[in-house]
Design an enzyme around this catalytic site. Sequence first.
Site, PDB file in Angstrom:
ATOM      1  CE  LYS A  53       1.436  -4.176   6.877  1.00  0.00           C
ATOM      2  NZ  LYS A  53       1.594  -3.352   5.647  1.00  0.00           N
TER       3      LYS A  53
ATOM      4  CE1 TYR B 124      -1.806  -4.993   5.780  1.00  0.00           C
ATOM      5  CE2 TYR B 124      -1.396  -4.584   3.453  1.00  0.00           C
ATOM      6  CZ  TYR B 124      -1.620  -4.114   4.734  1.00  0.00           C
ATOM      7  OH  TYR B 124      -1.656  -2.767   4.961  1.00  0.00           O
TER       8      TYR B 124
ATOM      9  CB  ILE C 176       5.104  -4.806   7.637  1.00  0.00           C
ATOM     10  CG1 ILE C 176       5.688  -6.223   7.515  1.00  0.00           C
ATOM     11  CG2 ILE C 176       5.109  -4.107   6.270  1.00  0.00           C
ATOM     12  CD1 ILE C 176       4.941  -7.140   6.570  1.00  0.00           C
TER      13      ILE C 176
ATOM     14  CE1 TYR D  12     -16.579  -1.827  -4.689  1.00  0.00           C
ATOM     15  CE2 TYR D  12     -16.582  -3.609  -6.281  1.00  0.00           C
ATOM     16  CZ  TYR D  12     -17.145  -2.459  -5.781  1.00  0.00           C
ATOM     17  OH  TYR D  12     -18.275  -1.942  -6.364  1.00  0.00           O
TER      18      TYR D  12
ATOM     19  CB  THR E  37      -0.906   0.014   1.246  1.00  0.00           C
ATOM     20  OG1 THR E  37      -1.602  -1.219   1.344  1.00  0.00           O
ATOM     21  CG2 THR E  37      -1.889   1.160   1.194  1.00  0.00           C
TER      22      THR E  37
ATOM     23  NE  ARG F 298      -4.638   1.517   3.249  1.00  0.00           N
ATOM     24  CZ  ARG F 298      -4.522   2.589   2.466  1.00  0.00           C
ATOM     25  NH1 ARG F 298      -5.185   2.651   1.327  1.00  0.00           N
ATOM     26  NH2 ARG F 298      -3.748   3.600   2.818  1.00  0.00           N
TER      27      ARG F 298
END
Length: 289
Positions: free
Chosen positions: A161, A132, A201, A106, A43, A137
């Site tokens: 993560k 992740y 991270i 999404y 990202t 998000r």
Amino acid sequence: MFKGVYPAIITPFKNKEVDFDGLEENINFLIENGVSGIVAVGTTGESPTLSHEEHKKVIEKVVDVVNGRVQVIAGAGSNCTEEAIELSVFAEDVGADAVLSITPYYNKPTQEGLRKHFGKVAESINLPIVLYNVPSRTAVNLEPKTVKLLAEEYSNISAVKEANPNLSQVSELIHDAKITVLSGNDELTLPIIALGGKGVISVVANIVPKEFVEMVNYALEGDFEKAREIHYKLFPLMKAMFIETNPIPVKTALNMMGRPAGELRLPLCEMSEEHKKILENVLKDLGLI
């Protein structure tokens, strides 16, 4: 296998193109300051606005510049399973040490859909996979029970993560799923290490890698008093990194410091003047500008 500080690096731009010289300069700076590895085209690296060709060239460049000095974790996630497989296979072919694979965003798969998605990716490569989870998000939460099933079935699913701020979920993940957990949130690095996490991270490590490495090393050694001192010193910077959408603040900060960063790609845009002033004051207080 994963332990310490892994900066999620920016992708510097110059004249609307990837600044590969600047990328090399940034990587060398981070390695010289003791990071455990480099996370490319996540990202923070503006992966959504890189073309596939650019994405692959950045990974190749990072692998080449790092040259085995630290680990390279290549961003290779997608909300399309076939695309995630393609990017993961490419990362393995060019010499990355691991891939970072985000939960599909999404299209909001179920937990069973997540299990099947990551299972297909795991079957396609031999590299270790860092899952992740960032529900803020993606609009989907990767649950500990799903991670546990994946880790039991696929030996190369090696770490998570975790950017869900729910520490109860982090506890379940570490205790029940028995998988390496890296914080995906700079502010929660110390609490997550206290629960058994192995590192972070990081966005902030792009700016202050040496200090962040020291903080994490103290925490991993159990010296939380010294780790807390650094945490609270850097806390205003951690907060400032998210006064606007990542990576707007980190690129703005690096530009203020005279480090390679360059412009952002739309739909990300220049930071507001009000927020620039806040960020500038934080950097001045830390003696960074």
